[in-house]
Enzyme design. Structure first.
Site, PDB file in Angstrom:
ATOM      1  CG  HIS A 424      22.694 -48.972  -5.350  1.00 45.75           C
ATOM      2  ND1 HIS A 424      23.793 -49.133  -5.944  1.00 45.75           N
ATOM      3  CD2 HIS A 424      23.034 -49.167  -3.929  1.00 45.75           C
ATOM      4  CE1 HIS A 424      24.794 -49.519  -5.356  1.00 45.75           C
ATOM      5  NE2 HIS A 424      24.236 -49.530  -4.086  1.00 45.75           N
ATOM      6  NE  ARG A 425      16.247 -48.344 -10.896  1.00 47.94           N
ATOM      7  CZ  ARG A 425      15.111 -48.105 -11.534  1.00 47.94           C
ATOM      8  NH1 ARG A 425      14.508 -49.017 -12.221  1.00 47.94           N
ATOM      9  NH2 ARG A 425      14.997 -46.777 -11.728  1.00 47.94           N
TER      10      ARG A 425
END
Length: 451
Positions: A424-425
């Site tokens: 998700h980064r």
């Protein structure tokens, strides 16, 4: 001047390895390019070549030795104009790394490295450390502000919050080893002050003694961890604790894909005996479709680099391969551009050499995404763990005939469930969904895979 042969770094993450076999013996003449030894890392077995001409005067580290640190002296070559006896005498004056043979207890890790020399055969990323002084005890473990401890002891102490400067080393010449740190941790002494300290990012490994105490003696077989299993354990813990995973699942109808595979294999050229020169698998087509989806979704073809997101120009896809004792992910370069026959042959070649631990470091590093397929084992669906520096990994389940609804009517179709694990980064939810949507479109309309 004697030439030191150092333990090479065969991959960016390698800290130590196993000297599995000597192919040259003391007294043998060697020249540049001659293979003199085989080194086994957690992922592959590699050959060590001589870089200079001379005579192998002394083998410092015997074959079968585990945990030899990168940069440690493993042999001495007598250079031109130098006697073997003089070079061997220089080797005898150089402390050998205290790496453990496979038959010894794992509680005796190797010190950092032997003393440096003017010439070396194998490049290493850092200068070698000088050996510890002879005296034992805390004074020997720390001299002039420096604590002499093995790399493994330092790592365990950092994770356990143990102050190395307060310990008495029981290793060679007073060096602090892993056993000393574990005993200090168990007794609760030598803990570092915790005031203002940030919490550890990674959890400490489970206490082996505590786990063994839960089972009756003799009720289990103990299998020591080899380098590969240690690395897998460390990297997976790091991945789950430092990468914010989220998961997207989709069902893909693959009847058209199966028909395309049958057509491709039927049209494959034959050798003199009538056997096909190549054979495409469902996994080959899945890898090709995932590579095509990454090409169509370039913002998902990325890696998270801490202070930046790297958007890659080539589409390099890793393919998870199960090998004895573990797992490795060789990378297919430019997977979106390869013809399906070339991609299929490359995957088979990489998998075969992975089984024999003959992959080169550049063949299992890099890439932005990976495919892990357990469908051939009857697994319907699963979620895979991201392997950094990848930002995504596609977990592929078994193709199964299921009853679905088509045009308002029940129908039977071959369905395959896939789950995309996403960092998700680097990739947000909508972008991950677009990547999975592009993959599904290619799988269900497979003629576009070959375009």
């Amino acid at each position: 001047m004697p030439i030191q042969v150092l333990m090479p770094a065969l991959s960016p993450t390698m800290e130590k390895g196993r000297l599995s076999r000597w192919l040259a013996q003391e007294g043998d003449a060697v020249k540049p390019g001659d293979v003199i030894a085989e080194i086994e890392t957690d992922k592959a077995t590699m050959e060590v070549e001589a870089a200079d001409e001379g005579v192998l005067a002394r083998i410092v580290v015997p074959e079968g030795t585990d945990d030899v640190p990168v940069n440690a002296v493993i042999a001495i070559i007598a250079a031109e104009g130098e006697t073997v006896e003089a070079a061997a005498a220089a080797a005898d004056a150089t402390p050998a790394p205290q790496a453990k043979p496979r038959t010894q207890e794992a509680a005796s890790p190797a010190p950092e490295a032997a003393s440096p020399a003017p010439e070396t055969v194998s490049p290493a990323p850092e200068a070698a450390a000088r050996p510890a002084p002879e005296a034992a005890g805390p004074a020997a473990a720390s001299t002039g502000g420096r604590v002499f401890a093995s790399p493994l002891a330092r790592r365990v102490a950092k994770e356990a919050g143990v102050d190395l400067s307060a310990l008495k080393g029981s290793g060679p010449r007073g060096r602090i080893i892993e056993r000393d740190v574990l005993e200090a941790k168990k007794s609760g002494v030598a803990a570092k002050p915790q005031a203002g300290a940030a919490p550890a990012v990674l959890a400490a490994a489970p206490d082996g003694a505590a786990v063994r105490a839960m089972f009756a003696p003799g009720s289990y077989e103990e299998i020591p961890l080899d380098g590969m299993r240690r690395t897998i354990a460390r990297r997976l813990v790091e991945s789950k604790q430092t990468i914010p995973h989220f998961y997207l699942t989709a069902d893909c109808e693959i009847d058209a894909l199966l028909a395309l595979r049958q057509q491709l294999n039927a049209a494959a050229p034959r050798d003199a005996d009538g056997r096909p020169e190549w054979k495409v698998s469902v996994n080959d087509l899945v890898v090709k479709a995932f590579a095509g989806a990454l090409r169509r979704t370039p913002d998902a073809n990325v890696s998270f680099a801490g202070d930046a997101i790297l958007r890659h120009r080539p589409v390099d896809v890793g393919v998870a391969v199960s090998i004895p004792g573990g797992l490795i992910t060789p990378v297919v370069r430019d997977a979106d551009r390869l013809a399906i026959s070339a991609l299929s042959q490359q995957i088979r070649d990489l998998a075969a050499r992975a089984q024999n631990r003959r992959l080169k470091p550049e063949e299992y590093t890099g890439g932005s995404a990976a495919v892990s397929n357990l469908g051939m084992y009857g697994v319907r669906e699963f979620a895979a763990v991201i392997n950094p520096p990848h930002a995504t990994i596609l977990a592929v389940g078994e193709g199964q005939q299921r009853v679905i609804v088509k045009n308002g009517q029940p129908a039977v179709a071959t369905m395959m469930t896939v789950t995309l694990s996403v960092d998700h980064r680097a990739v947000d939810g909508v972008l991950g969904a677009r990547l999975l949507q592009a993959f599904r479109a290619l799988v269900e309309n497979p003629a576009a895979i070959l375009a």
